[in-house]
Design an enzyme around this catalytic site. Structure first.
Site, PDB file in Angstrom:
ATOM      1  N   THR A 125       0.819  -1.205   0.000  1.00 36.79           N
ATOM      2  CA  THR A 125       0.000   0.000   0.000  1.00 36.79           C
ATOM      3  C   THR A 125       0.855   1.258   0.000  1.00 36.79           C
ATOM      4  O   THR A 125       1.999   1.249   0.497  1.00 36.79           O
ATOM      5  CB  THR A 125      -0.905   0.014   1.244  1.00 36.79           C
ATOM      6  OG1 THR A 125      -1.521   1.296   1.401  1.00 36.79           O
ATOM      7  CG2 THR A 125      -0.113  -0.264   2.516  1.00 36.79           C
ATOM      8  N   TYR A 147      -1.431   0.535  10.625  1.00 36.72           N
ATOM      9  CA  TYR A 147      -1.724  -0.233   9.417  1.00 36.72           C
ATOM     10  C   TYR A 147      -0.533  -0.200   8.465  1.00 36.72           C
ATOM     11  O   TYR A 147      -0.070  -1.239   7.976  1.00 36.72           O
ATOM     12  CB  TYR A 147      -2.967   0.342   8.729  1.00 36.72           C
ATOM     13  CG  TYR A 147      -3.158  -0.134   7.304  1.00 36.72           C
ATOM     14  CD1 TYR A 147      -3.439  -1.466   7.017  1.00 36.72           C
ATOM     15  CD2 TYR A 147      -3.036   0.764   6.231  1.00 36.72           C
ATOM     16  CE1 TYR A 147      -3.599  -1.896   5.697  1.00 36.72           C
ATOM     17  CE2 TYR A 147      -3.198   0.342   4.926  1.00 36.72           C
ATOM     18  CZ  TYR A 147      -3.480  -0.994   4.663  1.00 36.72           C
ATOM     19  OH  TYR A 147      -3.626  -1.416   3.367  1.00 36.72           O
TER      20      TYR A 147
END
Length: 310
Positions: A125, A147
């Site tokens: 990501t 995250y």
């Protein structure tokens, strides 16, 4: 090819399964239906492939171990399974660590020494870069959320298993993927739903956050091509067009034909202020380029969400 897709019931994973089947591959899908969003949504994502001749599905929590039969004979493995989302990662780090890091470790353990494995594609990501994620792969990795930290740690696990055990891993860093089946808590899904229903949009921060957006079919195309990349490579995957959050809302107003009602709220902790993928490397290595404009992609997502509302 015999392909394994983890996170097969998710937004990107379900589209990827359909594409691989359409290309003539045999596909094994794996998902554990984490309760991040409702299970029926994920089951609907899978509905187009369940029962197809060359598709097999396993409901498995990878963090608890990977049964040998689930990956036996796999040639391409696409590891998309993860616990997504910035905000919740501040509140439940153990769950993010389990599904993003421990699960990746278990999968790598199951794949090391595989005589058939040609490529593992790890879906990472833009959050690994942190608040400012505009540029190429040489940008420093400074995650601004738990995250992002767990996803970057997953990348490093892939690197170590490549160096020490020869697991042929390629890393893709996804930038703001959108389109039909987008997760219900994601920004564009929420904006469209609110405008269609005539309800307020919750806008965090000043709305000037810049996003480089990737339409789902472009994302899937690059993901499939990544199976042909050299092991050890890392690529940014983004759509090229940069727009602010406020600009997206204005475009959605034009597409829907209704003005948005906006409620402003403070910025979220760890939110990215600017994301924009330089995909020069991906284009050079794999001949990939995005083909869907932001207006075209948003129109397709609006149409899909209209159908959901009936």
């Amino acid at each position: 090819m015999h392909c394994v897709v983890t996170g097969a019931a998710g937004f990107i994973g379900s589209h990827l399964c359909e594409r691989l089947l359409a290309d003539g591959h045999a596909v094994t899908g794996i998902d554990c239906f984490t309760p991040y969003y409702p299970r029926p949504v994920k089951e609907r994502n899978l509905s187009a492939v369940l029962g197809k001749r060359h598709f097999t599905f396993h409901e498995i929590d990878l963090s608890e171990g990977v049964p040998a039969e689930a990956v036996r004979g796999a040639e391409w493995v696409f590891h998309l399974a993860a616990m997504p989302g910035l905000t919740r990662s501040w509140l439940d780090f153990d769950t993010y660590n389990r599904h993003n890091l421990t699960a990746t470790h278990r999968l790598l353990e199951a794949l090391k020494g595989s005589p058939t494995l040609r490529r593992l594609v790890y879906a990472s990501t833009s959050s690994v870069y942190g608040k400012y994620a505009s540029g190429d792969e040489s940008l420093p990795t400074r995650p601004s959320s738990p995250y992002g930290i767990t996803k970057l740690a997953g990348e490093q696990l892939c690197r170590v298993y490549g160096d020490e055990f020869g697991v042929p891993a390629v890393v893709l860093r996804y930038f703001s993927v959108y389109g039909p089946r987008q997760r219900p808590e994601m920004g564009y899904h929420l904006f469209i739903d609110a405008i269609l229903r005539g309800k307020p949009i919750t806008l965090t921060g000043d709305g000037l956050q810049v996003r480089g957006n990737t339409y789902i079919s472009d994302c899937v195309e690059a993901t499939v091509r990544a199976a042909g990349a050299m092991p050890g490579e890392t690529f940014n995957l983004g759509g090229g067009e940069l727009v602010t959050v406020v600009e997206v809302i204005r475009r959605l107003e034009r597409i829907v034909g209704r003005q948005a009602v906006i409620e402003r709220h403070p910025p979220r902790k760890g939110d990215q202020l600017a994301t924009g993928a330089d995909v020069t490397k991906l284009a050079r290595h794999l001949g990939w380029k995005p083909t869907t404009s932001i207006d075209e992609g948003l129109a397709k997502q609006v149409e899909w969400q209209r159908q959901l509302l009936g």
